[in-house]
Design an enzyme around this catalytic site. Structure first.
Site, mmCIF file in Angstrom:
data_model
loop_
_atom_site.group_PDB
_atom_site.id
_atom_site.type_symbol
_atom_site.label_atom_id
_atom_site.label_comp_id
_atom_site.label_asym_id
_atom_site.label_seq_id
_atom_site.Cartn_x
_atom_site.Cartn_y
_atom_site.Cartn_z
ATOM 1 N N SER A 147 18.507 -1.031 7.387
ATOM 2 C CA SER A 147 17.811 -1.963 6.892
ATOM 3 C C SER A 147 17.412 -1.536 5.376
ATOM 4 O O SER A 147 17.136 -0.220 5.220
ATOM 5 C CB SER A 147 16.684 -2.492 7.516
ATOM 6 O OG SER A 147 16.069 -3.238 6.343
ATOM 7 N N TYR A 160 8.628 -1.444 11.864
ATOM 8 C CA TYR A 160 10.193 -1.409 11.836
ATOM 9 C C TYR A 160 10.951 -0.570 10.744
ATOM 10 O O TYR A 160 11.861 -0.041 11.078
ATOM 11 C CB TYR A 160 10.384 -2.931 11.634
ATOM 12 C CG TYR A 160 11.971 -3.436 11.134
ATOM 13 C CD1 TYR A 160 12.941 -3.620 11.956
ATOM 14 C CD2 TYR A 160 12.104 -3.763 9.967
ATOM 15 C CE1 TYR A 160 14.100 -4.060 11.753
ATOM 16 C CE2 TYR A 160 13.539 -4.111 9.420
ATOM 17 C CZ TYR A 160 14.458 -4.191 10.536
ATOM 18 O OH TYR A 160 15.743 -4.555 10.086
HETATM 19 P P1 NAP Z 1 19.012 -11.448 15.420
HETATM 20 O O1 NAP Z 1 19.763 -12.538 14.657
HETATM 21 O O2 NAP Z 1 17.820 -11.266 15.378
HETATM 22 O O3 NAP Z 1 19.959 -11.048 16.635
HETATM 23 C C1 NAP Z 1 19.492 -9.831 17.253
HETATM 24 C C2 NAP Z 1 20.442 -9.284 18.389
HETATM 25 O O4 NAP Z 1 19.879 -8.217 19.018
HETATM 26 C C3 NAP Z 1 20.700 -10.495 19.362
HETATM 27 O O5 NAP Z 1 21.944 -10.213 19.905
HETATM 28 C C4 NAP Z 1 19.789 -9.958 20.544
HETATM 29 O O6 NAP Z 1 19.901 -10.353 21.699
HETATM 30 C C5 NAP Z 1 19.444 -8.511 20.302
HETATM 31 N N1 NAP Z 1 18.290 -8.004 20.822
HETATM 32 C C6 NAP Z 1 17.130 -8.195 20.415
HETATM 33 N N2 NAP Z 1 16.121 -7.542 21.196
HETATM 34 C C7 NAP Z 1 16.646 -6.888 21.902
HETATM 35 C C8 NAP Z 1 16.413 -6.045 23.267
HETATM 36 N N3 NAP Z 1 15.200 -5.989 23.443
HETATM 37 N N4 NAP Z 1 17.402 -5.600 23.980
HETATM 38 C C9 NAP Z 1 18.764 -5.985 23.639
HETATM 39 N N5 NAP Z 1 19.196 -6.588 22.734
HETATM 40 C C10 NAP Z 1 18.179 -6.745 21.974
HETATM 41 O O7 NAP Z 1 19.545 -10.093 14.380
HETATM 42 P P2 NAP Z 1 20.343 -10.074 13.167
HETATM 43 O O8 NAP Z 1 19.401 -10.566 11.892
HETATM 44 O O9 NAP Z 1 21.521 -10.206 13.118
HETATM 45 O O10 NAP Z 1 20.201 -8.448 12.647
HETATM 46 C C11 NAP Z 1 21.059 -7.387 13.280
HETATM 47 C C12 NAP Z 1 20.725 -5.902 12.734
HETATM 48 O O11 NAP Z 1 20.622 -6.052 11.304
HETATM 49 C C13 NAP Z 1 19.332 -5.587 13.003
HETATM 50 O O12 NAP Z 1 19.270 -4.229 13.629
HETATM 51 C C14 NAP Z 1 18.380 -5.954 12.079
HETATM 52 O O13 NAP Z 1 17.386 -4.996 11.877
HETATM 53 C C15 NAP Z 1 19.554 -5.509 10.911
HETATM 54 N N6 NAP Z 1 19.176 -6.315 9.542
HETATM 55 C C16 NAP Z 1 18.969 -7.520 9.595
HETATM 56 C C17 NAP Z 1 18.871 -8.166 8.129
HETATM 57 C C18 NAP Z 1 18.626 -9.516 7.934
HETATM 58 O O14 NAP Z 1 18.318 -9.968 6.932
HETATM 59 N N7 NAP Z 1 19.010 -10.324 8.997
HETATM 60 C C19 NAP Z 1 18.406 -7.149 7.222
HETATM 61 C C20 NAP Z 1 18.439 -5.853 7.298
HETATM 62 C C21 NAP Z 1 18.778 -5.381 8.698
HETATM 63 P P3 NAP Z 1 19.717 -11.916 22.529
HETATM 64 O O15 NAP Z 1 20.326 -12.886 21.813
HETATM 65 O O16 NAP Z 1 19.940 -11.606 24.073
HETATM 66 O O17 NAP Z 1 18.019 -11.885 22.102
#
Ligand code: NAP
Length: 254
Positions: A147, A160
């Protein structure tokens, strides 16, 4: 060149991939990209949710060999079962994470431990259990999703951001340990990508507009924007890239 498929060094046929947190968002897009390029894909979610089932069904409809694994990464026992259930994948994408907002003085130990277990300790466990199997087979790919917060913590994301900084650091040692065994370990670092995670915060129009203006590309990313580079890193084409941290942020970190 020593590519398994010299005509297409990005071809992942015969490879098995586990993408954590691939029921939704960035992980889902990555899992589809790997599957469409020939890999067998293990989708994963915290629970056996409709989103997870839909992702697997959709992938199968496209001809991808897809399955679902369920594990709550906040439980180290679940993480150990996930490692066993995945039966030694060739590709591991560490994508799942949780994030809570607050000032340092507002966070308690439980929130700290939950974010550290889910984001960092689970990655350590999976890398520790699955990395040696990749090294033994002579080929492996680990990609960790970082991130922008790992280098420049946004306000109210202290814990985080710290987990992401530590995870990036952990990948550097893993990259060094298995570099001679055909295993690469890299970090891909998204900026602002529109997913469920930030839907609420980006629904504030004036906040979203000013954030967008701070990004040189003048737009937020889509989950699919993160998939291409992960695909490349997981392929034979990038076998000499290890220990890298590649931004996918429209220039936000410039
Ligand atoms: P998201 O839409 O919130 O999806 C999160 C995913 O992680 C879902 O598949 C969820 O499963 C799973 N998850 C959450 N808690 C969990 C747990 N306790 N055990 C197992 N699985 C779990 O996330 P995203 O935005 O796609 O982000 C994906 C990655 O990119 C993350 O590491 C995030 O930090 C990083 N990131 C995102 C952004 C952004 O702007 N979106 C920016 C920088 C970095 P369920 O469906 O079962 O809940």
């Amino acid at each position: 060149m020593n590519f398994a498929n010299p005509k297409s060094p990005f071809d992942l046929s015969g490879r098995r991939a586990l993408v954590t947190g691939s029921s939704r968002g960035i992980g889902r897009a990555i899992a589809f990209a790997l599957g469409r390029t020939g890999a067998e894909v293990m989708f994963h979610g915290a629970t056996d949710s409709p989103a997870l089932r839909e992702a697997v069904a959709e992938a199968r409809k496209e001809g991808v060999a897809a399955s679902a694994l369920v594990a709550d990464l906040s439980s180290s026992a679940d993480v150990a079962s996930l490692a066993t259930g995945s039966a030694g994948p060739d590709i591991l994408v560490l994508n799942a994470s949780v994030q809570s907002y607050g000032r340092i003085e507002d966070f308690d130990d439980n929130e700290f431990l939950k974010m550290f277990q889910t984001n960092l300790r689970s990655s350590f466990q999976l890398v520790k259990l699955l990395g040696p199997l990749m090294a033994e087979s002579g080929w492996g790919r680990i990609v960790s999703i970082g991130s922008v917060n790992q280098g420049h913590p946004a306000p109210r994301l202290a814990i985080y951001a710290a987990t992401k900084a530590a995870q990036k650091n952990l990948m550097l040692t893993a990259a060094r340990e298995w570099a001679a065994k055909g295993v690469t370990v890299n970090t891909v670092t998204p900026g602002v990508i529109e997913t469920d995670r930030n839907a609420k915060i980006l629904s504030d129009k004036s906040f979203a507009d000013s954030l967008r203006q701070s990004i040189p590309a003048r737009r937020f990313g889509r989950a699919e924007d993160c998939a291409g580079i992960v695909l490349a890193l997981c392929s034979d084409a990038c076998s000499y890239v290890t220990g890298a941290d590649i931004s996918v942020d429209g220039g936000m970190s410039l």
